[in-house]
Design a protein around this motif. Structure first.
Motif, short mmCIF file in Angstrom:
data_model
loop_
_atom_site.label_atom_id
_atom_site.label_comp_id
_atom_site.label_asym_id
_atom_site.label_seq_id
_atom_site.Cartn_x
_atom_site.Cartn_y
_atom_site.Cartn_z
N TYR A 232 2.86 -31.67 16.36
CA TYR A 232 1.53 -31.70 16.96
C TYR A 232 1.37 -32.90 17.90
O TYR A 232 0.83 -32.77 18.98
CB TYR A 232 0.45 -31.76 15.89
N SER A 233 1.84 -34.05 17.47
CA SER A 233 1.70 -35.23 18.32
C SER A 233 2.57 -35.12 19.57
O SER A 233 2.17 -35.55 20.65
CB SER A 233 2.02 -36.50 17.54
N ARG A 234 3.75 -34.54 19.44
CA ARG A 234 4.60 -34.35 20.63
C ARG A 234 3.95 -33.37 21.60
O ARG A 234 3.98 -33.59 22.82
CB ARG A 234 5.97 -33.82 20.21
N PHE B 153 1.30 -32.38 26.72
CA PHE B 153 0.18 -31.77 27.43
C PHE B 153 -0.58 -32.82 28.24
O PHE B 153 -0.92 -32.60 29.41
CB PHE B 153 -0.78 -31.09 26.45
N LEU B 154 -0.85 -33.97 27.65
CA LEU B 154 -1.57 -35.02 28.37
C LEU B 154 -0.76 -35.57 29.55
O LEU B 154 -1.33 -35.89 30.60
CB LEU B 154 -1.95 -36.16 27.41
N THR B 155 0.55 -35.66 29.39
CA THR B 155 1.40 -36.11 30.49
C THR B 155 1.33 -35.12 31.64
O THR B 155 1.16 -35.50 32.81
CB THR B 155 2.85 -36.28 30.02
N LEU B 156 1.44 -33.84 31.34
CA LEU B 156 1.36 -32.80 32.37
C LEU B 156 -0.01 -32.81 33.04
O LEU B 156 -0.12 -32.73 34.27
CB LEU B 156 1.65 -31.43 31.76
N TYR B 157 -1.06 -32.93 32.24
CA TYR B 157 -2.42 -32.94 32.78
C TYR B 157 -2.64 -34.15 33.69
O TYR B 157 -3.16 -34.00 34.80
CB TYR B 157 -3.42 -32.95 31.63
#
Length: 86
Positions: free
Chosen positions: A63-65, A70-74
């Motif tokens: 989940y943390s990965r 997702f946040l990096t991509l966003y």
């Protein structure tokens, strides 16, 4: 908040057991009202216990990965969307 023996305790957890002890018995509170207060204190104690179990449950590594990716991509794609097209 440090307890008398030097360890740290969670404030709501430390306060819940004290509520029945410090509830006013001779201050114009009737028995029925006192029972209602004790029932509310018991409900508060069970809710605090449930919240502590949720907080202390470890988050699985997958989940943390996933969140990190997702946040990096966003964050990396956000400037492309915000800037006007050239």
């Amino acid at each position: 908040m440090p307890s008398p023996n030097g360890t740290h305790t969670h404030t709501p957890s430390a306060a819940c057991p004290r509520v029945p002890i410090t509830s006013p018995q001779g201050y114009g509170v009737m028995d029925k009202e006192r029972e209602m207060l004790l029932a509310c204190a018991k409900g508060l104690s069970s809710c605090v216990g449930a919240c502590e179990r949720i907080v202390q449950t470890p988050i699985p590594l997958h989940y943390s990965r996933h969140t990190s990716r997702f946040l990096t991509l966003y964050c990396n794609s956000l400037p492309l969307v915000i800037t006007p097209s050239l």
